[in-house]
Design an enzyme around this catalytic site. Structure first.
Site, PDB file in Angstrom:
ATOM      1  CE  LYS A 195      -6.841   6.331  11.293  1.00 37.46           C
ATOM      2  NZ  LYS A 195      -6.058   7.429  10.740  1.00 37.46           N
TER       3      LYS A 195
ATOM      4  CG  MET B   9      -7.033   2.731   6.299  1.00 35.01           C
ATOM      5  SD  MET B   9      -6.846   3.436   7.913  1.00 35.01           S
ATOM      6  CE  MET B   9      -8.385   2.958   8.577  1.00 35.01           C
TER       7      MET B   9
ATOM      8  CG  ASN C   3      -1.079   7.669   5.491  1.00 29.33           C
ATOM      9  OD1 ASN C   3      -0.179   6.865   5.544  1.00 29.33           O
ATOM     10  ND2 ASN C   3      -0.861   8.967   5.434  1.00 29.33           N
ATOM     11  CB  CYS C   4      -1.868   3.897   9.820  1.00 28.49           C
ATOM     12  SG  CYS C   4      -3.454   3.105   9.598  1.00 28.49           S
ATOM     13  CB  VAL C   5      -2.119   1.223   5.049  1.00 22.73           C
ATOM     14  CG1 VAL C   5      -2.021  -0.140   4.429  1.00 22.73           C
ATOM     15  CG2 VAL C   5      -3.302   1.326   5.968  1.00 22.73           C
TER      16      VAL C   5
END
Lengths: 349, 426
Positions: free
Chosen positions: B63, B209, B241-243
């Site tokens: 994450k 995200m 965010n991580c996407v």
């Protein structure tokens, strides 16, 4: 492993036969290395050796192309080299075109690894850069040493079938294929240096030249929407619940075709998004938000549109290569046309 | 604004009965950290683990990654407006546990998270294979919405980093660096001969995200604004965010923003680092137009000769990037943009979703579609249940021998667009 056997192609000038006045000489196979070949051989050391040289006049090659190709390919077949090197041609236009043309013939017809080299403005570069490796050289023979120093290692890698690095590492003209590699400095440092040069009006090299962007003009307006068959197409990833075709959440390798005969409304129980690039919550609650089947059913009932096509096409736009998108669209556009669809509503996210 | 940053080099991390930092070894009190995390009633369980460089460990799905820091002197605390009161940070003294990181993991919304391998090929692409990581694997209470869970996870990671950072408060740093950002007029007077350079940082703000917070403000609700780069070093900007994982900025990236560091390094020598502008990447066209109008307007007001623009993400934000670039070039300021590419697995596709001739100076973090085979590793922290669904994964990519075939997209920080890495493409 013994020394690799190299066949070298040069023109009449580098063979010492003469200049423009001797450009008509026919292809000739000679034993050993000559002219620039001597520099190559000293670079190759124990790894490889130019055992034969083909000399051909630039006019002969360009004016009697088919004949020249045939003669030269026969010579290459007789020598059976491990590697074919042509030039370098620097900024000599006809020589460059000849080097790239014959190298490409040898590669595509005989499957022998090839390499040539020339200056970026040589017409041979644009004609063949996407077909074979062409080492970037200076614009005159004063750059011979530099050219040979790049061509020797790259040609050895090609002959051995080793992985070829990015153009910036290996010194070839970019082929249009993007290749990853590790730079010496991190990106932010490179950005600072590039900005300093740009602000000072000094030359700098972008790491990614902007492409000619494919802009599509909109079609003329639909004459009578009340008679039209309307289809829905989306890059928002709407799929039947469970994503039966396993369309990827990003960088999609496929699209889906799904039947919506009798479907009046997309619900949380029946449809969802496969898309990994946006907050999926709202689309998962009600997929009509991305693919408006419910509204189009209402319009259909009210006679505002002719009818809603019974199939929709869907993929995920997230990081999907433009090239892949084009392939998908070309395929399903034909289906849409064949099915008599007049209008497509294309939704994104 | 003048900030002294003391770097304490971390050379190992271990669980211990008592939390402390001695001779570069970070001792973590597992029970105390666990208890702190579980104070948030939205989190049902947490498992703590340690991952060190070179170990046969895979962390996924990731994450956020956060570097432990502590404010030693000066106003405010680390992560202002989020873990502490809103107060302007960026001056005084801050201690950094250099080489340590907190990594958060756990199921979030199914797909959308990254991979950190501590060894093997994958380790070459993520900066977090080189840090000593305290990894927390969370399980939420039943029925928690995705938005609440993201929020809980985000705060838990920051709290852990703050708790570890606190251990460095009294420790003598291995290195101290001073970063000074002058008021506009003073800077101009001090360096009249040097080009005035700014940094335009684009912050991801597309929703769950995909969000970024500045002093606690959700960036998608902000107009383009200015910040002192020293504030960023104190945690004024945090990641939500991580996407996709490859080109999203973790909080660690913000705290160590390499553009800020490299501009500071050149400051007073070859350029005058005059200003930093932050802008968003919202999904609506009107927002994109408004925000890019404002970046160009601020650049013009500040009379900058050149700016570096860093992007975050790809596709939709390519539009924001090109708008920013085009409009800033149009006010007569030179730009260099930092982006990454989606040129397809074979590298032959068009790399960006938008383009303009004025973007003639581009730094690239590489082609995120490049496929890599990650070897089977002995231990997985988190779960492999999602590796075929995360961005960059695909069906049946988990091989029988335990190796994973993925695009670089899936690897946390692989093609970072702050220019954090050496990876590039031609």
């Amino acid at each position: 492993m013994g020394k690799l056997k190299v066949l070298h192609y040069i023109n009449q000038f580098y063979a010492g036969i003469g200049g423009e006045e001797m450009a008509d000489v026919a292809p000739e196979l000679r034993e050993g290395a000559m002219g620039p070949g001597l520099a190559f051989n000293s670079g190759y050391g124990d790894e490889a050796e130019i055992t034969h040289t083909i000399v051909c006049g630039d006019s002969f090659f360009n004016e009697r192309l088919d004949e020249a190709k045939e003669l030269i390919l026969d010579m290459v077949k007789s020598v059976k080299p491990d590697l074919f090197v042509a030039g370098p041609a620097f900024n000599a236009g006809r020589y460059g075109v000849a080097c790239a043309t014959i190298a490409y013939e040898v590669l595509s017809q005989l499957g022998i690894p090839v390499l040539t080299g020339m200056y970026e403005e040589n017409p041979g570069v644009d004609m063949f850069r996407d077909k074979l490796y062409i080492v970037a050289t200076r614009n005159s023979a004063a750059g011979m040493r530099d050219a040979v120093s790049k061509m020797v290692p790259l040609s050895l890698k090609l002959a051995r079938g080793e992985t070829i690095g990015a153009s910036a590492e290996e010194g070839y003209h970019p082929t249009g294929v993007r290749v990853n590699f590790f730079e010496k400095e991190r990106g932010s440092k490179r950005a600072v240096k590039m900005l300093l040069k740009k602000m000072a009006g000094k030359p700098f090299t972008t790491e990614f030249p902007m492409p000619d962007f494919d802009r599509v003009p909109p079609n003329p307006a639909v004459k009578d929407i009340t008679k039209a068959t309307v289809a829905l197409v989306t890059s928002g990833g709407i799929v039947p619940k469970g994503n039966p075709d396993r369309i990827e959440s990003s960088s999609a390798s496929k699209y889906g075709e799904y039947d919506i005969t009798g479907v009046m409304d997309l619900t949380a129980e029946t449809y969802e998004t496969a898309h990994g690039g946006y907050d999926p919550l709202y689309a998962n609650q009600d997929a009509d938000r991305v693919l408006p089947v419910d509204i189009l059913r209402e319009f259909e009932a009210q006679g505002k549109i002719g009818k809603l096509h019974n199939k929709f096409y869907t993929t995920v736009g997230n990081g999907t290569a433009v090239k892949s998108s084009k392939v998908f669209a070309e395929e399903f556009s034909r289906k849409l046309v064949n099915d008599g669809v007049d209008v497509v509503i294309l939704t994104s996210t | 604004m003048k900030l002294e940053v003391g770097y304490i080099d971390i050379t190992d991390i271990q669980f211990s009965d008592k939390a402390s930092l001695q001779d570069g070894v970070l001792y973590v009190d597992r029970d105390a950290i666990t208890a702190m995390i579980l104070e948030d009633e939205r989190i049902r369980a947490v498992e703590l683990d340690i991952a060190k460089p070179g170990e046969s460990v895979r962390i996924t799905p990731v994450k956020d990654v956060i570097e432990p820091r502590v404010k030693v002197e000066g106003p405010g605390e680390i992560f202002p407006g989020v873990l502490s009161k809103v107060q302007t940070v960026g001056s005084g003294r801050t201690h950094v546990l250099r080489g340590a990181a907190v990594v958060t993991t756990g199921k979030i919304v199914g797909f959308q998270e990254g991979i950190i391998d501590m060894t093997g090929l994958g380790a070459e692409y993520t900066p977090f294979s080189k840090t000593f990581n305290l990894v927390a694997n969370f399980t939420p209470v039943d029925g928690l919405t995705a938005h609440d869970y993201e929020n809980a996870l985000r705060l838990a990671g920051l709290k852990m980093a703050k708790a570890l950072g606190e251990l460095g408060r009294e420790v003598e740093p291995n290195e101290v660096k001073t970063y000074e950002h002058l008021p506009v007029m003073q800077g101009a007077e001090k360096y009249p001969e040097l080009p005035r350079v700014g940094y335009v940082q684009m912050l991801q703000s597309q929703g769950l995200m995909h969000d970024t917070y500045v002093y606690g403000v959700d960036m998608k609700q902000s107009l383009t604004t200015m910040i002192s780069p020293t504030e960023v070093l104190d945690g004024a900007i945090i990641s939500g965010n991580c996407v996709s994982a490859c080109d999203k900025n973790t909080t660690y990236h913000h705290l160590n923003n390499p553009v800020i560091h490299d501009l500071f390094e050149a400051h007073g020598k070859t350029l005058n680092f005059a200003a930093m502008i932050i802008t968003n990447e919202n999904v609506y066209l009107a927002d994109k137009e408004r925000s890019s109008d404002w970046t160009a307007k601020l650049v013009e007001y500040l009379d900058l000769d050149g700016v570096i623009i860093s992007q975050e993400g790809f596709g939709n934000p390519d539009t924001d990037l090109i708008m920013n670039c085009k409009k800033i070039e149009a006010v007569g300021t030179r730009t260099v943009i930092i982006t990454d590419e989606y040129a397809g697995r074979d590298g032959t596709s068009q790399s960006l979703a938008d383009a303009d001739a004025s973007a003639d100076a581009v730094v690239t973090g590489g082609n995120a579609n490049q496929v890599v085979v990650l070897p089977k590793l002995d231990k997985v922290i988190g779960t492999l249940d999602y590796v075929d669904k995360i961005a960059g994964g695909f069906e049946n990519n988990l091989q029988e021998d335990g190796s994973i075939v993925v695009e670089l997209q899936a690897i946390t920080g692989a093609t970072n667009e702050l220019g954090f890495n050496r990876l590039s493409a031609r």
